[in-house]
Write a protein that holds these residues in place. Sequence first.
Motif, mmCIF file in Angstrom:
data_model
loop_
_atom_site.group_PDB
_atom_site.id
_atom_site.type_symbol
_atom_site.label_atom_id
_atom_site.label_comp_id
_atom_site.label_asym_id
_atom_site.label_seq_id
_atom_site.Cartn_x
_atom_site.Cartn_y
_atom_site.Cartn_z
ATOM 1 N N PRO A 20 2.346 -6.285 -1.179
ATOM 2 C CA PRO A 20 1.317 -5.620 -0.082
ATOM 3 C C PRO A 20 1.485 -5.911 1.211
ATOM 4 O O PRO A 20 1.679 -5.521 2.497
ATOM 5 N N PRO A 21 1.382 -7.399 1.498
ATOM 6 C CA PRO A 21 1.263 -7.855 3.028
ATOM 7 C C PRO A 21 2.824 -7.998 3.376
ATOM 8 O O PRO A 21 2.935 -7.977 4.723
ATOM 9 N N ILE A 22 3.706 -8.125 2.603
ATOM 10 C CA ILE A 22 5.204 -8.193 3.027
ATOM 11 C C ILE A 22 5.490 -6.857 3.511
ATOM 12 O O ILE A 22 6.071 -6.765 4.607
ATOM 13 N N TRP A 23 5.153 -5.751 3.046
ATOM 14 C CA TRP A 23 5.347 -4.449 3.251
ATOM 15 C C TRP A 23 4.522 -4.290 4.694
ATOM 16 O O TRP A 23 5.153 -3.467 5.683
ATOM 17 N N ALA A 24 3.398 -4.593 4.934
ATOM 18 C CA ALA A 24 2.787 -4.601 6.170
ATOM 19 C C ALA A 24 3.466 -5.104 7.498
ATOM 20 O O ALA A 24 3.567 -4.820 8.306
ATOM 21 N N LEU A 25 4.166 -6.426 6.858
ATOM 22 C CA LEU A 25 4.921 -7.224 8.188
ATOM 23 C C LEU A 25 6.250 -6.376 8.251
ATOM 24 O O LEU A 25 6.740 -6.459 9.374
ATOM 25 N N VAL A 26 6.766 -5.719 7.195
ATOM 26 C CA VAL A 26 8.022 -5.006 7.326
ATOM 27 C C VAL A 26 7.712 -3.876 8.481
ATOM 28 O O VAL A 26 8.645 -3.589 9.262
ATOM 29 N N ILE A 27 6.858 -3.163 8.462
ATOM 30 C CA ILE A 27 6.416 -2.022 9.162
ATOM 31 C C ILE A 27 6.385 -2.310 10.543
ATOM 32 O O ILE A 27 6.967 -1.737 11.499
ATOM 33 N N LEU A 28 5.908 -3.721 10.594
ATOM 34 C CA LEU A 28 5.689 -4.321 12.180
ATOM 35 C C LEU A 28 7.193 -5.055 12.541
ATOM 36 O O LEU A 28 7.250 -5.291 13.775
ATOM 37 N N THR A 29 7.902 -5.320 11.695
ATOM 38 C CA THR A 29 9.294 -5.869 11.989
ATOM 39 C C THR A 29 10.536 -4.631 12.197
ATOM 40 O O THR A 29 11.363 -5.008 12.989
ATOM 41 N N VAL A 30 10.358 -3.580 11.727
ATOM 42 C CA VAL A 30 11.367 -2.564 11.812
ATOM 43 C C VAL A 30 11.431 -2.016 13.338
ATOM 44 O O VAL A 30 12.617 -1.841 13.450
ATOM 45 N N PRO A 31 10.355 -1.920 14.131
ATOM 46 C CA PRO A 31 10.619 -1.333 15.403
ATOM 47 C C PRO A 31 11.691 -2.137 16.285
ATOM 48 O O PRO A 31 12.538 -1.643 16.981
ATOM 49 N N PRO A 32 11.575 -3.619 16.336
ATOM 50 C CA PRO A 32 12.589 -4.526 17.297
ATOM 51 C C PRO A 32 13.920 -4.106 16.692
ATOM 52 O O PRO A 32 14.918 -4.091 17.710
#
Length: 243
Positions: A91-103
């Motif tokens: 769950p926290p990893i997916w939250a970080l993934v969503i924030l990492t996808v844009p750049p």
Amino acid sequence: MSLVELTWAWLTDPAQWSGYAGIPARLGEHIFYTFLTVAIACAIALPIGAYVGHTGRGRVVVVGLAGALRAVPTLGLLVLFVLLAGIGLMPPIWALVILTVPPVLAGTYSGIAAVDPVVVDAARAQGMREHQVLLFVELPNALPVIFGGIRAGVLQVIATATVVAYTNLGGLGRYIFDGLALSDYPQMLGGSVLVAALAVVADLVLGAILRRLAPRSTSRELPAPELPAPDLLVQEIVKEGTP
């Protein structure tokens, strides 16, 4: 003792460098979270960015989506995923993934879209299919820009991965949250220093790799033409004018 001195004493304490809660263990957990997040984000963003950059389709949607995801608050998204999926690693990893996808998405799309159209047309004129143009022409030329987006994503994850400690996971953020709970300010400052140091080291390493990937200029300064001496030049003129 001042806060800086207390923090230095905490960092240099041998007890902080051993055990399952020591700095090496927490550092390894932080790097693992970062690597896992960036790997998943690249698996999602690279194909989408390559498709949009090559075809130009969905450009408006991708740009708008990337901008919207950048504005999402990290902690709020983390709490939402934990409430929906429960406590655990992903769950926290997916939250970080969503924030990492844009750049990563922005770097991939802009890098491929910026490839010289003349180079792309020349590849098509040689009979290359569209997937060959993408794989063998556009991606190699766009690699520095793509890696620049990945570099930005890595640094963002290193900074924001501290929040995963809010869900009882490890990482360097554990020192910050534990120090906050115990009012142990040297521990909080020490954890912040470790996160900053990790980000600086990662930026230096990724910057060195990016410089290796950057295309080198093929233009070279041509030597200035050597002119004959004035007296030799006059002799040549006289010879040419002599019948």
